[in-house]
Design a protein around this motif. Structure first.
Motif, PDB file in Angstrom:
ATOM      1  N   UNK A  22       0.850  -1.171   0.000  1.00  0.00           N
ATOM      2  CA  UNK A  22       0.000   0.000   0.000  1.00  0.00           C
ATOM      3  C   UNK A  22       0.899   1.239   0.000  1.00  0.00           C
ATOM      4  N   UNK A  23       0.680   2.161  -0.907  1.00  0.00           N
ATOM      5  CA  UNK A  23       1.505   3.379  -0.958  1.00  0.00           C
ATOM      6  C   UNK A  23       1.269   4.258   0.273  1.00  0.00           C
ATOM      7  N   UNK A  24       2.314   4.931   0.705  1.00  0.00           N
ATOM      8  CA  UNK A  24       2.249   5.770   1.902  1.00  0.00           C
ATOM      9  C   UNK A  24       1.351   6.990   1.697  1.00  0.00           C
ATOM     10  N   UNK A  25       1.121   7.397   0.483  1.00  0.00           N
ATOM     11  CA  UNK A  25       0.298   8.570   0.194  1.00  0.00           C
ATOM     12  C   UNK A  25      -1.156   8.348   0.634  1.00  0.00           C
ATOM     13  N   UNK A  26      -1.541   7.117   0.838  1.00  0.00           N
ATOM     14  CA  UNK A  26      -2.902   6.806   1.279  1.00  0.00           C
ATOM     15  C   UNK A  26      -3.162   7.358   2.684  1.00  0.00           C
ATOM     16  N   UNK A  27      -2.153   7.340   3.548  1.00  0.00           N
ATOM     17  CA  UNK A  27      -2.339   7.766   4.941  1.00  0.00           C
ATOM     18  C   UNK A  27      -2.780   9.232   5.038  1.00  0.00           C
ATOM     19  N   UNK A  28      -2.051  10.198   4.455  1.00  0.00           N
ATOM     20  CA  UNK A  28      -2.535  11.579   4.574  1.00  0.00           C
ATOM     21  C   UNK A  28      -3.846  11.802   3.819  1.00  0.00           C
ATOM     22  N   UNK A  29      -4.055  11.050   2.742  1.00  0.00           N
ATOM     23  CA  UNK A  29      -5.327  11.198   2.034  1.00  0.00           C
ATOM     24  C   UNK A  29      -6.488  10.749   2.906  1.00  0.00           C
ATOM     25  N   UNK A  30      -6.343   9.635   3.606  1.00  0.00           N
ATOM     26  CA  UNK A  30      -7.410   9.151   4.485  1.00  0.00           C
ATOM     27  C   UNK A  30      -7.658  10.108   5.646  1.00  0.00           C
ATOM     28  N   UNK A  31      -6.595  10.705   6.172  1.00  0.00           N
ATOM     29  CA  UNK A  31      -6.769  11.704   7.236  1.00  0.00           C
ATOM     30  C   UNK A  31      -7.520  12.916   6.692  1.00  0.00           C
TER      31      UNK A  31
END
Length: 104
Positions: free
Chosen positions: A1-10
């Motif tokens: 899973x790409x790390x960019x998903x974390x700030x997008x989900x926040x």
């Protein structure tokens, strides 16, 4: 899973949760300041926009209501969190670092 998903989900979560926070400000206005709420809601095309403008104006301080100020402080913290998450998301996307996988 790409790390960019974390700030997008926040960021996405903050966008959804803001409606609940503005509802809490509306509830305080209805309960503690009904005359002002009636005036504010009659003038507004969109009530949430009117509440948002009110929350970020200096007029809220004049009510000297600690509960209202606490609710407004919460929405401001949520706004800062939203902006930081969006900037992190955009920075990861622009820099190309967003494709790094998240370590389990």
């Amino acid at each position: 899973m790409p790390i960019v998903i974390v700030p997008f989900l926040i960021f996405f979560t903050c966008c959804v949760v803001q409606f609940w926070y503005y509802r809490r400000i509306r509830q305080v206005l209805v309960d503690n300041h009904p005359d002002f709420w009636l005036e504010l809601s009659r003038k507004a095309w969109f009530v949430d926009n009117a509440v948002m403008r009110f929350a970020f104006s200096r007029k809220a301080r004049s009510f000297d209501d600690p509960l209202l100020m606490a609710r407004i402080r919460e929405i401001k913290i949520l706004g800062v969190t939203t902006i930081v998450a969006w900037l992190s998301f955009a920075g990861l996307m622009i820099s190309g670092l967003g494709g790094w996988p998240v370590d389990p």
